[in-house]
Design a protein around this motif. Structure first.
Motif, PDB file in Angstrom:
ATOM      1  N   THR B 600       0.864  -1.184   0.000  1.00 12.03           N
ATOM      2  CA  THR B 600       0.000   0.000   0.000  1.00 12.03           C
ATOM      3  C   THR B 600       0.899   1.232   0.000  1.00 12.03           C
ATOM      4  N   PRO B 601       0.301   2.405  -0.341  1.00  7.00           N
ATOM      5  CA  PRO B 601       1.126   3.621  -0.350  1.00  7.00           C
ATOM      6  C   PRO B 601       1.725   3.902   1.025  1.00  7.00           C
ATOM      7  N   ASP B 602       1.053   3.469   2.098  1.00 10.00           N
ATOM      8  CA  ASP B 602       1.615   3.757   3.435  1.00 10.00           C
ATOM      9  C   ASP B 602       2.546   2.648   3.922  1.00 10.00           C
ATOM     10  N   GLY B 603       2.923   1.758   3.014  1.00 10.15           N
ATOM     11  CA  GLY B 603       4.015   0.838   3.360  1.00 10.15           C
ATOM     12  C   GLY B 603       3.584  -0.490   3.932  1.00 10.15           C
ATOM     13  N   ARG B 604       2.292  -0.738   4.070  1.00  6.08           N
ATOM     14  CA  ARG B 604       1.871  -2.070   4.488  1.00  6.08           C
ATOM     15  C   ARG B 604       1.981  -2.999   3.291  1.00  6.08           C
ATOM     16  N   GLY B 605       2.182  -4.286   3.519  1.00  3.58           N
ATOM     17  CA  GLY B 605       2.311  -5.157   2.358  1.00  3.58           C
ATOM     18  C   GLY B 605       1.960  -6.597   2.669  1.00  3.58           C
ATOM     19  N   VAL B 606       1.615  -7.321   1.626  1.00  3.09           N
ATOM     20  CA  VAL B 606       1.501  -8.777   1.725  1.00  3.09           C
ATOM     21  C   VAL B 606       2.405  -9.372   0.659  1.00  3.09           C
ATOM     22  N   LYS B 607       2.803 -10.603   0.891  1.00  2.00           N
ATOM     23  CA  LYS B 607       3.668 -11.252  -0.082  1.00  2.00           C
ATOM     24  C   LYS B 607       2.904 -11.484  -1.390  1.00  2.00           C
ATOM     25  N   PHE B 608       3.618 -11.339  -2.469  1.00  2.00           N
ATOM     26  CA  PHE B 608       3.050 -11.641  -3.792  1.00  2.00           C
ATOM     27  C   PHE B 608       2.451 -13.044  -3.770  1.00  2.00           C
ATOM     28  N   ARG B 609       3.185 -13.987  -3.149  1.00  2.00           N
ATOM     29  CA  ARG B 609       2.701 -15.368  -3.211  1.00  2.00           C
ATOM     30  C   ARG B 609       1.426 -15.562  -2.397  1.00  2.00           C
ATOM     31  N   HIS B 610       1.264 -14.758  -1.329  1.00  2.00           N
ATOM     32  CA  HIS B 610       0.013 -14.877  -0.574  1.00  2.00           C
ATOM     33  C   HIS B 610      -1.155 -14.327  -1.385  1.00  2.00           C
ATOM     34  N   ALA B 611      -0.864 -13.230  -2.100  1.00  2.00           N
ATOM     35  CA  ALA B 611      -1.913 -12.678  -2.962  1.00  2.00           C
ATOM     36  C   ALA B 611      -2.285 -13.680  -4.042  1.00  2.00           C
ATOM     37  N   ALA B 612      -1.262 -14.286  -4.642  1.00  2.00           N
ATOM     38  CA  ALA B 612      -1.534 -15.306  -5.672  1.00  2.00           C
ATOM     39  C   ALA B 612      -2.290 -16.472  -5.046  1.00  2.00           C
ATOM     40  N   GLY B 613      -1.948 -16.786  -3.812  1.00  2.00           N
ATOM     41  CA  GLY B 613      -2.605 -17.890  -3.117  1.00  2.00           C
ATOM     42  C   GLY B 613      -4.098 -17.673  -2.979  1.00  2.00           C
ATOM     43  N   VAL B 614      -4.495 -16.430  -2.802  1.00  2.00           N
ATOM     44  CA  VAL B 614      -5.929 -16.139  -2.691  1.00  2.00           C
ATOM     45  C   VAL B 614      -6.647 -16.585  -3.968  1.00  2.00           C
ATOM     46  N   VAL B 615      -6.037 -16.310  -5.105  1.00  2.00           N
ATOM     47  CA  VAL B 615      -6.688 -16.654  -6.375  1.00  2.00           C
ATOM     48  C   VAL B 615      -6.806 -18.178  -6.503  1.00  2.00           C
ATOM     49  N   HIS B 616      -5.768 -18.882  -6.038  1.00  2.00           N
ATOM     50  CA  HIS B 616      -5.798 -20.343  -6.148  1.00  2.00           C
ATOM     51  C   HIS B 616      -6.710 -20.987  -5.112  1.00  2.00           C
TER      52      HIS B 616
END
Ligand SMILES: Cc1cc2nc3c(=O)[nH]c(=O)nc-3n(C[C@H](O)[C@H](O)[C@H](O)COP(=O)(O)OP(=O)(O)OC[C@H]3O[C@@H](n4cnc5c(N)ncnc54)[C@H](O)[C@@H]3O)c2cc1C
Lengths: 291, 808
Positions: B600-616
């Motif tokens: 996020t613009p304020d520096g919070r983040g999640v791993k790319f792989r966790h985001a991809a995991g949501v789709v799977h």
């Protein structure tokens, strides 16, 4: 590019080699660097290949007699190149790096190169210049011939189809000897468009008492001339050039090809001959043989 | 992590490309490493030993009776089953994969023997008895044009396969008003690129419901417009020809585009054998009957004003395309159509473009396609003009260089970007021109020869296949059947662990596509390289392709990487949306992909792989309207490359890079051997995607150019017999010949037409080096009054030139 059918034998003794050769439809296989391409292109189709590399006495190399260096038929070019004793024949280390590429020399043999007798090959030229002695065995027994007599034309020698070249002995250098070697090829490792090998011997006072020049890539075989008289025309390359130009006109008679016409080979031969003779003379006088 | 690396022994070799470790360890998957179909038999091809002959009879009976032979096909089988390949023009020069009534070059296939192995196949091939009636032969463009030249194709009535004339701007007025007109004739030789791996094909013909089906494997790299051409010859729909290309191809540089007739021939052999058939070309076959660049005879004229500005240019080009107008020929004439005036402001241009058939191997793509021939004429002419006007050759070029971009050429090319003066300045600075001039002085004073040559070339990339249309007059082009453009497809997927796979159907031949595609994708997705992999696969049944697909005309950097960017952006959109569900449903458009995270613009983040995991794993959680799909298929299809206009103008490539090259040579006055003393080569390929790979392309193209300039040539005896049919006579430069001082550098003018600003860079010096070398030799020998009009140049050639001069 696949060979026609053939049989392959690897006899353990020279007698067995000769027995296999009897009949004349076999061929000696040494390093295979010239023979195998010939087979693959189906330019030759011997019934049997007789591999000579398992005969113990054919794997020998080293000093012989008082002033000789002997190489038997199964000895690879690369082995000779790396043999410190071969330095006593200064033309061997001078010529060897020009024999194809290192990879080829690790398979190709010195005797195979002589037996193959390519008109542009370096080792037959060195052998002719030094008047090396070639040992041949055949149905009639063993004989020794000088290299100049051995090579009779393009890819032809006095060895018959039932003969095997067993060894060659090169004379080692002595005091007063100076040598020259040079060739020009389209690329490094190619057969030469023109090449020269020379040996000049001077007396203690520095006078030329013998000079021999062999040209290769210029005719149907290596051609050797006594050039002691020519060396009387000068000592420097520029001074020798008129005489080597004349010599080129006489010695260079190959038909030429797209890489080098007869005329261009004459030009190269004249340049190299003058250069190397001047160099060999200088070396002989300075007692340095090759450098 | 850092502790582990500290303990591990330092690697002895770090491959600079992803591809290298497998290749060096012998784990490459070349066609000969593949055995996809059990029971595959092996073919040998019986070839013409005559340059030109009527086939009185071809007797296959003894070969058929030979033990181990499954089938033998010859002219009768070919005539019965195949249709001539569709040609690019209406020339009445039917082309089949074997000679049927006549043979027209040494090496032309006549029959195919299928047997248990290659030895048996070659044994049987010797038993095919061919009865020839020899005909007179021609092997050069000029001899093929002669009025009394033997006709290769009786129905055509002429050896001229195509003849078109073009005129742009007030050509005649400019020539009439010129202060100077300089006209010269030049000849460019015929050579190849000599890939290490030769042609290789496996073909399998089966009868299925609905008709024949051909499945083939070939180390073919496009253009895939040849797939319908193959199907046409086989009389089957394109959909019934399934072509696989192995992931590894051992070089091509354009030469393997010429493999397609063999795919057709082997398919027919398979039909007769009833089994799959494999054929691996040997080196003699390759050097006599694969493909090569076209040799060209040409005449160039420049009109100049009193200040040395070129006001108009005429080019009369005659390509020797070999025995047939094998598609994609006559493209050698047209590939550089839009950049035919090179880097110069010349707005009046006249062109006559002819292709002539002769009794030689058919020609085709060769690295620098059409450019090495064109620039040999143009850049030699610039030097000849400078000499005639008494101007410095570099100064003359400077006066005429294009200085603003985009620049539209008289022939329809649109140069997207560049800074030609900056590149030229950098090349002369790196060359240390004053030092080279000092060496020239010194050599001349000592009676030796030293010369300096320059070449400036516009380096086209991302071909617009629409240029093929120019071979047909505008009024004969079928309305609604225009050709244009250059499309590339890339697919990309993300697995449940967040690993991204880039799937390329780009049929690389060793260029390192995987290395660059992986890097581009990783950068675009903010991922570490380890999280991205690249798979190379081309199977026309499952990989998206178009007629322009393939690895040719330096397409990878401008087109494929652009499609990688597009695919990555599609994936990124889904990943951002998925990440937003883990980040309090923030607006996905505000999220940034960096360092393996979605932030996020304020520096919070999640791993790319966790985001991809949501789709799977949890697609139901995705915001409405977001596809649960981490699989993208993207295309890049620039609209700047349109079909040829009614007035025959065309933007023949998408991008136009630039090369400024300076070559200095020394010539031994005694032996006439030429040695390269120094080369300074400056390239502008837009944004540099990978410095190591770009350098590799520059060196490779330059040494390829050296081959054509000094060593390699397909020569023929007066009888028409090829005299360079083995590596004994066809001399490729080796590392021993490439040890000269080479200074390379770059200027960067990003292309506005590609998302990364990259242009192609695979061919540049193969176009510039031959002429820069010729210009250097010409400069060295100018004091002797020797004129250089052709290549190659080596000691023997100079000896003849000097000899001729003495005779004169
Ligand atoms: C790419 C390439 C480049 C080359 N460049 C050069 C070069 O620059 N200069 C050069 O000199 N050579 C060159 N060669 C040839 C190479 O040096 C060969 O090794 C050599 O000519 C033959 O030696 P070999 O042991 O390989 O003989 P083989 O190939 O085994 O045999 C060659 C011929 O000699 C016969 N033969 C061999 N040994 C004997 C024997 N003891 N008795 C009777 N007959 C025998 C064989 O029957 C055959 O006819 C080149 C070869 C290649 C492939």
């Amino acid at each position: 590019m696949k060979a026609a059918p053939f049989a392959y034998v690897r006899p353990p003794t020279l007698d067995d080699v000769l027995a296999e050769l009897a009949g004349g439809d076999g061929k000696v296989l040494a390093g295979g660097q010239s023979l195998v391409p010939v087979l693959a292109m189906r330019l030759g189709r011997p019934a049997t290949l007789i591999d000579v590399t398992a005969v113990p006495e054919l794997t020998e190399h080293g000093p012989t007699g008082r002033s000789g260096y002997r190489v038997a038929a199964a000895v690879r070019q690369r082995v000779v190149e790396r043999d410190p004793a071969a330095q006593d024949v200064p033309l061997i280390p001078m010529a060897m790096p020009f024999v194809g590429h290192r990879e080829l020399r690790s398979r190709g043999t010195v005797c195979g190169s002589l037996a193959h007798a390519d008109p542009a090959a370096e080792l037959p030229a060195v052998a002719c210049c030094l008047d090396a002695q070639v040992e041949v065995s055949g149905p009639g027994g063993a004989r020794t011939v000088s290299a100049q007599e051995f090579v009779t034309g393009a890819m032809t020698t006095t060895a018959g189809p039932e003969d095997v070249l067993t060894a060659v002995t090169f004379p080692t250098a002595g005091p007063g000897d100076g040598f020259g070697f040079a060739e020009i090829a389209r690329r490094h490792g190619d057969f030469a468009l023109a090449g020269v090998v020379c040996r000049v011997h001077v007396t203690g006072s520095g006078a030329v008492d013998s000079a021999v020049l062999t040209g290769f890539g210029i005719s149907d075989r290596a051609v050797t001339r006594d050039v002691a008289a020519l060396l009387a025309t000068g000592e420097r390359e520029e001074d020798l050039r008129p005489a080597t130009i004349e010599l080129a006109a006489e010695m260079v008679d190959t038909g030429g090809d797209t890489h080098g016409s007869t005329g261009y080979r004459r030009r190269l031969f004249a340049v190299l001959a003058a250069r190397e003779l001047a160099r060999a003379l200088r070396r002989a006088r300075e007692g340095r043989t090759t450098t | 992590m850092s502790d582990m690396t500290a303990e591990a022994a330092p690697p002895r070799w770090t491959p600079s490309r992803d591809e290298d470790a497998a290749l060096v360890a012998g784990r490459g998957r070349f066609l000969d490493d593949l055995d996809p179909l059990p029971g595959t038999l092996v073919a040998a091809v019986v070839r013409s030993t005559r340059p030109h002959a009527r086939l009185l009879s071809v007797d296959l009976s003894r070969a058929r009776a030979h033990p181990g032979v499954a089938a033998v096909i010859g002219p009768d089988e070919v005539r019965a089953a195949l249709r001539p390949f569709p040609l690019s023009t209406g020339a009445a020069m039917p082309y089949l994969p074997t000679g049927v009534d006549k043979v027209r070059f040494v090496g032309e296939p006549i029959a195919v023997v299928v047997a248990t192995d290659r030895y048996v196949a070659e044994d049987a091939a010797e038993l095919v008895a061919v009865d020839y009636e020899d005909l007179p032969a021609v092997s050069t463009a000029r001899s093929g044009l002669a009025d009394d030249a033997p006709l290769l194709h009786d129905d055509a009535g002429s050896n001229v396969a195509t003849d078109r004339t073009f005129s742009f701007g007030d050509l005649d007025e400019r020539f009439a008003a010129a202060a100077h007109v300089v006209t010269r004739r030049y000849e460019f030789p015929r050579y190849s690129s000599v890939p290490m791996e030769c042609y290789s094909v496996i073909a399998h013909w089966t009868e299925q419901d609905g008709g024949p089906f051909v499945e083939a494997w070939a180390n073919f790299h496009g253009p895939f417009s040849m797939v319908p051409v193959m199907a046409g010859a086989l009389r089957i729909p394109t959909s019934r020809l399934r072509l696989h290309v192995p992931a590894d191809i051992g070089g091509s540089f354009g030469i393997k585009a010429g493999i397609y007739p063999y795919v057709v021939l082997l398919a027919l052999a398979s039909k007769h054998a009833g089994t799959p058939v494999r054929w691996t070309e040997d080196r003699v076959e390759h050097l006599t009957a694969s493909s090569s660049g076209a040799d060209r005879a040409m005449e160039f004229s420049a009109a100049l004003d009193a200040e040395g500005t070129i006001t108009a240019l005429r080019a009369d080009l005659v390509d020797n395309v070999g025995a047939y107008l094998r598609p994609p020929e006559p493209s050698t004439l047209y590939r550089c159509f839009g950049n035919i005036t090179g880097p110069y402001r010349i707005d009046a241009v006249g062109i006559r473009a002819r292709a002539v058939v002769t009794n030689t191997m058919p020609t085709g793509l060769n690295r620098g396609f059409g450019g090495q021939q064109l620039y040999f004429g143009l850049e030699r002419l610039l030097d000849d003009v400078a000499a005639e006007l008494g101007l410095d050759a570099v100064e003359l070029r400077r006066r005429n260089l294009i200085t603003s971009f985009p620049h539209e050429t008289a022939t329809g090319g649109v140069y997207d970007s560049g800074d030609y003066l900056a590149a030229l300045d950098l090349a002369t600075k790196n060359a240390d021109l004053p030092e080279l001039e000092r060496r020239r002085e010194e050599a001349r004073a000592a009676g030796a020869h030293y010369g300096i040559g320059t070449a400036l070339v516009v380096d086209p990339s991302g071909t617009n296949i629409g240029y093929v249309g120019l071979a047909t007059p505008a009024e004969q082009r079928t309305p609604g059947r225009d050709k244009s453009g250059s499309t590339e497809h890339v697919r990309m997927s993300v697995d449940p662990q967040g690993v991204v796979t880039v799937m390329l159907g780009s049929v690389p031949q060793g260029q390192g596509h995987a290395t660059v595609a992986r890097k581009v994708a990783a950068q675009r997705l903010g991922l570490p390289l380890e999280q991205v992999r690249c798979v190379i696969d081309m199977d026309t049944a499952t990989t998206p392709w178009t007629v322009t697909s393939g690895s040719y005309s330096s397409r990878f950097a401008p087109l494929v990487t652009s499609a990688v960017v597009a695919a990555a952006d599609t994936v990124a959109t889904t990943v951002r949306a998925a990440a937003s569900t883990l980040l309090d449903d923030v607006d996905p458009d505000t999220l940034v992909l960096a360092d393996g995270e979605v932030r996020t613009p304020d520096g919070r983040g999640v791993k790319f792989r966790h985001a991809a995991g949501v789709v799977h794993w949890d697609p139901a959680a995705l915001p409405p309207g977001v596809p649960a799909r981490l699989y993208a298929e993207a295309e890049f299809s620039p609209r700047e490359t349109r079909a040829a206009t009614a007035d025959d103008r065309i933007n023949s490539s998408l991008c136009y890079g630039f090369v400024a090259e300076i070559v200095a040579v020394r010539i031994d006055p005694d032996t006439l051997e030429i040695s390269v003393d120094r080369v300074s080569s400056v390239h502008d390929a837009g944004t540099v995607l990978d410095q190591t790979l770009l350098d590799g392309q520059v060196y490779g193209a330059l040494v390829h150019g050296l081959g054509g300039a000094a060593y390699e040539e397909f020569t023929h005896a007066p009888s028409g017999q090829p005299t360079a049919a083995t590596f004994l006579d066809y001399l490729c430069p080796t590392s021993a010949e490439a040890g000269f001082e080479l200074l390379t550098d770059h200027v960067v003018s990003p292309s506005p037409l590609t998302p990364l600003g990259a242009k192609g860079c695979g061919e540049g010096s193969s176009m510039s080096f031959p002429v820069a070398y010729a210009n250097a030799v010409a400069d060295a020998l100018a004091p002797l009054g020797i004129d250089i009009t052709s290549l190659p140049l080596h000691g023997e050639v100079l000896h003849q030139l000097l000899h001729d001069r003495k005779d004169a």
